[in-house]
Motif scaffolding. Structure first.
Motif, mmCIF file in Angstrom:
data_model
loop_
_atom_site.group_PDB
_atom_site.id
_atom_site.type_symbol
_atom_site.label_atom_id
_atom_site.label_comp_id
_atom_site.label_asym_id
_atom_site.label_seq_id
_atom_site.Cartn_x
_atom_site.Cartn_y
_atom_site.Cartn_z
ATOM 1 N N GLU A 127 7.430 -4.292 7.076
ATOM 2 C CA GLU A 127 6.808 -3.758 5.848
ATOM 3 C C GLU A 127 5.400 -4.146 5.452
ATOM 4 O O GLU A 127 4.321 -3.502 5.233
ATOM 5 C CB GLU A 127 7.464 -4.052 4.389
ATOM 6 N N TYR A 128 5.001 -5.720 6.110
ATOM 7 C CA TYR A 128 3.456 -5.930 5.786
ATOM 8 C C TYR A 128 2.765 -5.664 6.942
ATOM 9 O O TYR A 128 1.590 -5.307 6.703
ATOM 10 C CB TYR A 128 3.579 -7.615 5.630
ATOM 11 N N GLN A 129 3.504 -5.477 7.950
ATOM 12 C CA GLN A 129 2.711 -4.856 9.128
ATOM 13 C C GLN A 129 2.150 -3.583 8.863
ATOM 14 O O GLN A 129 1.315 -3.069 9.014
ATOM 15 C CB GLN A 129 3.610 -4.901 10.506
ATOM 16 N N ARG A 130 3.321 -2.857 8.463
ATOM 17 C CA ARG A 130 2.671 -1.322 7.894
ATOM 18 C C ARG A 130 1.729 -1.384 6.897
ATOM 19 O O ARG A 130 0.705 -0.528 6.820
ATOM 20 C CB ARG A 130 3.953 -0.574 7.109
ATOM 21 N N GLU A 131 1.771 -2.323 5.861
ATOM 22 C CA GLU A 131 0.672 -2.341 4.839
ATOM 23 C C GLU A 131 -0.607 -2.570 5.372
ATOM 24 O O GLU A 131 -1.612 -1.977 5.128
ATOM 25 C CB GLU A 131 1.158 -3.359 3.954
ATOM 26 N N PHE A 132 -0.645 -3.378 6.683
ATOM 27 C CA PHE A 132 -1.975 -3.820 7.224
ATOM 28 C C PHE A 132 -2.598 -2.460 8.007
ATOM 29 O O PHE A 132 -3.481 -2.416 7.983
ATOM 30 C CB PHE A 132 -1.715 -5.069 8.139
ATOM 31 N N GLU A 133 -1.488 -1.813 8.522
ATOM 32 C CA GLU A 133 -1.963 -0.668 9.410
ATOM 33 C C GLU A 133 -2.529 0.263 8.189
ATOM 34 O O GLU A 133 -3.526 0.804 8.815
ATOM 35 C CB GLU A 133 -0.631 0.046 10.063
ATOM 36 N N GLN A 134 -1.768 0.427 7.146
ATOM 37 C CA GLN A 134 -2.512 1.564 6.272
ATOM 38 C C GLN A 134 -3.821 1.036 5.727
ATOM 39 O O GLN A 134 -4.798 1.702 5.739
ATOM 40 C CB GLN A 134 -1.452 1.379 4.989
ATOM 41 N N ALA A 191 -9.770 1.464 5.656
ATOM 42 C CA ALA A 191 -11.007 0.799 6.113
ATOM 43 C C ALA A 191 -11.757 1.480 7.116
ATOM 44 O O ALA A 191 -13.067 1.823 6.873
ATOM 45 C CB ALA A 191 -10.581 -0.775 6.532
ATOM 46 N N GLU A 192 -10.981 2.040 7.980
ATOM 47 C CA GLU A 192 -11.502 3.044 8.907
ATOM 48 C C GLU A 192 -12.284 4.219 8.122
ATOM 49 O O GLU A 192 -13.537 4.740 8.432
ATOM 50 C CB GLU A 192 -10.473 3.124 9.955
ATOM 51 N N THR A 193 -11.410 4.770 7.282
ATOM 52 C CA THR A 193 -12.119 5.916 6.643
ATOM 53 C C THR A 193 -13.197 5.517 5.947
ATOM 54 O O THR A 193 -14.375 6.253 5.978
ATOM 55 C CB THR A 193 -10.970 6.526 5.567
ATOM 56 N N PHE A 194 -13.322 4.449 5.374
ATOM 57 C CA PHE A 194 -14.529 4.039 4.752
ATOM 58 C C PHE A 194 -15.766 3.760 5.541
ATOM 59 O O PHE A 194 -16.745 4.327 5.309
ATOM 60 C CB PHE A 194 -14.076 2.821 3.990
ATOM 61 N N ARG A 195 -15.320 3.148 6.670
ATOM 62 C CA ARG A 195 -16.462 2.969 7.565
ATOM 63 C C ARG A 195 -17.047 3.997 7.977
ATOM 64 O O ARG A 195 -18.201 4.343 8.422
ATOM 65 C CB ARG A 195 -15.906 2.089 8.711
ATOM 66 N N MET A 247 -16.196 14.509 0.503
ATOM 67 C CA MET A 247 -15.265 13.789 -0.208
ATOM 68 C C MET A 247 -13.759 14.232 0.350
ATOM 69 O O MET A 247 -12.914 13.083 0.473
ATOM 70 C CB MET A 247 -15.344 14.227 -1.562
ATOM 71 N N TRP A 248 -13.281 15.414 0.248
ATOM 72 C CA TRP A 248 -11.819 15.586 0.655
ATOM 73 C C TRP A 248 -11.477 14.970 2.017
ATOM 74 O O TRP A 248 -10.665 14.276 2.326
ATOM 75 C CB TRP A 248 -11.816 17.232 0.780
ATOM 76 N N LYS A 249 -12.387 15.282 3.190
ATOM 77 C CA LYS A 249 -12.253 15.057 4.469
ATOM 78 C C LYS A 249 -12.239 13.470 4.524
ATOM 79 O O LYS A 249 -11.418 12.832 5.266
ATOM 80 C CB LYS A 249 -13.681 15.488 5.499
ATOM 81 N N HIS A 250 -13.354 12.655 3.914
ATOM 82 C CA HIS A 250 -13.452 11.361 4.084
ATOM 83 C C HIS A 250 -12.555 10.447 3.103
ATOM 84 O O HIS A 250 -12.527 9.287 3.489
ATOM 85 C CB HIS A 250 -14.724 10.906 4.074
ATOM 86 N N ASN A 251 -12.467 10.772 2.078
ATOM 87 C CA ASN A 251 -11.734 10.093 1.084
ATOM 88 C C ASN A 251 -10.389 10.431 0.394
ATOM 89 O O ASN A 251 -9.714 9.509 0.160
ATOM 90 C CB ASN A 251 -12.673 9.812 -0.146
ATOM 91 N N VAL A 252 -10.115 11.599 0.764
ATOM 92 C CA VAL A 252 -8.838 12.104 -0.147
ATOM 93 C C VAL A 252 -7.858 12.461 0.946
ATOM 94 O O VAL A 252 -6.629 12.108 0.785
ATOM 95 C CB VAL A 252 -9.258 13.322 -1.091
ATOM 96 N N LYS A 253 -8.016 13.289 1.788
ATOM 97 C CA LYS A 253 -6.984 13.897 2.898
ATOM 98 C C LYS A 253 -6.218 12.967 3.295
ATOM 99 O O LYS A 253 -4.998 13.038 3.441
ATOM 100 C CB LYS A 253 -8.048 14.527 3.954
ATOM 101 N N SER A 254 -6.893 11.453 3.874
ATOM 102 C CA SER A 254 -6.005 10.749 4.376
ATOM 103 C C SER A 254 -4.896 9.927 3.597
ATOM 104 O O SER A 254 -3.780 9.393 3.995
ATOM 105 C CB SER A 254 -6.868 9.619 5.148
ATOM 106 N N LEU A 255 -5.381 10.122 2.306
ATOM 107 C CA LEU A 255 -4.323 9.430 1.245
ATOM 108 C C LEU A 255 -2.874 10.301 1.222
ATOM 109 O O LEU A 255 -1.972 9.986 0.698
ATOM 110 C CB LEU A 255 -4.877 9.628 -0.168
ATOM 111 N N HIS A 256 -2.732 11.420 1.788
ATOM 112 C CA HIS A 256 -1.863 12.315 1.580
ATOM 113 C C HIS A 256 -0.438 11.703 2.321
ATOM 114 O O HIS A 256 0.416 11.910 1.821
ATOM 115 C CB HIS A 256 -2.123 13.491 2.602
#
Ligand SMILES: Nc1nc2c(ncn2[C@@H]2O[C@H](COP(=O)(O)OP(=O)(O)O)[C@@H](O)[C@H]2O)c(=O)[nH]1
Ligand SMILES: [Mg+2]
Length: 653
Positions: free
Chosen positions: A518-525, A530-534, A256-265
């Motif tokens: 700002e919107y480009q950044r938001e899409f990047e995020q 999405a990549e994390t989820f995939r 969970m940490w690796k795939h869902n949480v860490k990247s939120l940092h």
């Protein structure tokens, strides 16, 4: 220590926001009083006040089940109810994601529950939120703690359904058989949560000040409700990842940490809580030895997760709650719960404040700055005129006539430029339409259908990969196009402004440019989330049509939201971008006319000179007062949080 209590900091934050609101209202009144209101600005001010009013700070709690998330929430936020307000249970809880907040608009305490069956629909939770009809509404009776506790129990209700139905809802996979039936026999039915999502509106002081708490169930929910991963968690301002000292870091914690949480940092503050340290409070050991073993375990956690030690908080939620209810200071201290609160207060709140600040200062700040500049230019021109008139005493009529002639020539040149300005303004407004078309939702929706085609109905992890690629490549291409186009538009704006300033000696103001970064950044995020989820092992392992479909629904809903904001922003921008210059032009025109009028009157009769000078002096002094007022508004808007606290403290003392 006491001023690090989260509740006090929330209060200070709330005061800061209300000071800010006051500053904005003052500005609104100031505009009215000085006859400077413009309907577009008025609308903007209204929107900003509304945004401040509904501004929220979201803290999400994420962990495997039974690590003590709910107990921790009880201990930090709800101890003053002298009981365990939210149900925390031993064993596997099948609770749904729960948001706690205060509904400012309805001003009502309630629980709203979204039935689990809504998972079959192609609507995201975010969209359901605007449709109360789909939710079961339970009013909360605040005068009766018992009935409240009972109502909260509803959130964790489950029901037994046939296996097939659970499968359709994406809540049963054959691999999970072990979980439901240890002896391996296929059960006829299984228990599933009644609800998909819960909203709890509750008048707790901190919630009233805009705090939102998101309590999530375990790893399973992160796999089956992609909206959590791609939208809700990335939008939280702080994420608390909870581990328990009795289990240590298990494989599923680590997954969970690796795939869902860490990247939120990157986007928000993530902290790790090592809960249940009371299981290490061995009476047979010395306090020193106990402390050492706790430190040791916390250090291991920090190493395993790759997280700085300063962000790992060993606490006991249970003892913390108990201690707060009993007002047992020694036990509060030992539970270490205040340390965690202090962290939120010191690190999360200021970060959040900087976000609000950035937004408000960008929006309102530039409007106030514009008024400020306009006044500066009026003051400047009044001073010049005054000087000119003073210099006239003792001069003969020839001088005055010469001045009048020059003033008229300037006026003619000016009017020519105004004409070409009007033409440019029309061009700009034509071109802005194209920008709005590029950012329209129907453009995005075209991309969505292309994506669906690319996947050709294959809701598999492979199809998802193709779909994501088509989608994000398409969005990136579109945003690049928007970026190029925006650059052209911005160049035109800058040129038009510069021309006027240079040719007529008007105080220079910098136009606000449209910015897609700002919107480009938001899409990047979004792409990263999405990549994390995939890539999450949960997703890869399942090949679940259901989950993948849900994933796309939340992805599209989030993307539409970004486009919606960008479009709205562009629309406002295109209406407002020229207005500072328009105001300046109008002002300058009036000043020129006034100057000519003065000269004419004085030319007719020299006796009027003195009275003209006096009039100008009076209006200069009025301008100076207005100027001082707008400067003070500007400083209120720019004031940092600490200063608001100081003021409040000074007022209290
Ligand atoms: N010993 C101990 N038990 C705790 C602590 N915090 C929670 N628990 C217990 O752990 C179980 C799960 O807690 P809960 O808050 O429901 O966990 P969640 O599933 O993560 O929300 C409950 O039986 C709690 O009483 C703690 O600090 N110490
Ligand atoms: Mg819980």
């Amino acid at each position: 220590m006491s001023n690090e209590r989260l509740s006090e900091q929330m209060q200070a934050f709330d005061r800061w926001k209300s000071d800010l609101r006051e500053g904005i209202v003052r500005y609104q009144k100031w505009l009215e009083a000085n006859d400077m209101v413009d309907s577009e600005d008025e609308l903007r001010i209204f929107e900003i006040l509304d945004a401040l009013q509904s501004d929220r700070l979201t803290i999400a709690f994420v962990a495997e089940f039974a690590r003590g998330k709910t107990e921790l929430i009880n201990a930090i936020f709800f101890s003053e109810y002298d009981r365990r307000l939210l149900p925390s249970e031993a064993g596997r809880t099948t609770m749904c994601p729960t948001e706690m907040f205060w509904d400012n608009k309805a001003q009502e305490a309630y629980i709203r529950l979204l039935p689990i069956e809504t998972r079959l629909k192609e609507t995201s939770i975010a969209e359901f939120r605007n449709e109360p009809i789909h939710w079961t509404h339970i009013p909360l009776d605040l005068s009766s703690p018992d009935s409240m506790a009972e109502a909260f129990q509803e959130v964790v209700r489950t029901k037994r359904v046939p296996l097939q139905q659970a499968r359709e809802l994406g809540l049963y996979r054959d691999e999970d058989l072990q979980l439901h039936s240890p002896d391996g026999t296929v059960p006829e039915g299984i228990d599933i949560p009644m609800w998909r999502h819960a909203l709890i509106s509750f008048p707790h002081p901190m919630l009233k000040q805009g705090l939102v708490i998101l309590d999530t169930p375990g790893l399973n929910a992160l796999g089956t409700e992609p909206e959590l991963t791609v939208s809700m968690l990335p939008n939280a301002h702080a994420v608390v990842f909870v581990l328990a000292a009795d289990t240590g870091v298990t494989k599923s914690d680590l997954d969970m940490w690796k795939h869902n949480v860490k990247s939120l940092h990157k986007e928000s503050g993530v902290v790790v809580v090592l809960n249940k340290v009371d299981v290490l409070w061995d009476e047979l050991k010395t306090p020193d030895a106990v402390e050492k073993s706790i430190d040791e375990q916390a250090r291991k956690v920090s190493q395993t997760l790759g997280m700085e030690a300063s962000r790992v908080f060993p606490v006991s939620a249970q003892k913390g709650l108990l201690a707060k209810i009993r007002h047992d200071n020694a036990l509060i201290e030992r539970s270490n719960i205040l340390h965690l609160e202090g962290y939120f207060a010191r690190d999360i709140l200021p970060y959040k404040q900087s976000l609000v600040r950035q937004h408000v200062v960008n929006e309102i700040g530039s409007m106030v700055k514009e008024s400020h500049d306009l006044l500066a230019s009026r003051l400047n021109s009044a001073t010049k005129q005054l000087q000119e008139l003073k210099d006239l005493s003792g001069k003969n009529n020839d001088v005055i006539e010469h001045l009048m002639k020059k003033a008229r020539e300037e006026q003619v040149a000016y009017f020519k430029n105004v004409e070409s300005f009007q033409a440019n303004k029309r061009i700009l407004s034509e071109q802005s339409k194209k920008l709005l078309d590029l950012l329209s939702l129907s453009e995005l929706d075209k991309l969505v259908s292309q994506t669906r085609e690319a996947m050709s109905g294959s809701w598999t992890t492979h199809g998802m990969k193709l779909g994501m690629k088509t989608f994000f490549d398409g969005v990136e291409e579109k945003l690049r196009e928007v970026g190029t186009y925006t650059e052209q538009l911005n160049r035109l704006v800058v040129t038009v402004y510069r021309k006027f300033h240079q040719e007529h000696g008007i105080t220079e103001i910098k136009p606000v440019l449209y910015n897609v970064a700002e919107y480009q950044r938001e899409f990047e995020q979004l792409k990263q989330d999405a990549e994390t989820f995939r890539n999450s092992p949960l997703t890869v392992a399942t090949e679940q049509h259901y989950v993948i479909k849900k994933f796309f629904i939340s992805l599209v809903s989030h993307a539409r939201n970004i486009f919606f904001k960008a479009h709205k922003d562009a629309e406002h921008w295109s209406k407002a971008v020229m207005s500072p210059l328009v105001k300046q032009i109008k002002d300058h025109k009036e000043q020129m006319e006034q100057r000519l009028e003065n000269l004419r009157k004085i030319n007719e009769s020299r006796d009027t000179l003195q009275s003209r000078i006096e009039e100008l002096e009076k209006s200069s002094s009025m301008l100076r007062t207005q100027y001082a007022e707008v400067r003070s508004i500007l400083s209120t808007i720019n004031r940092p949080l600490g200063a608001a606290q100081e003021t409040a403290r000074a007022a209290a003392g």
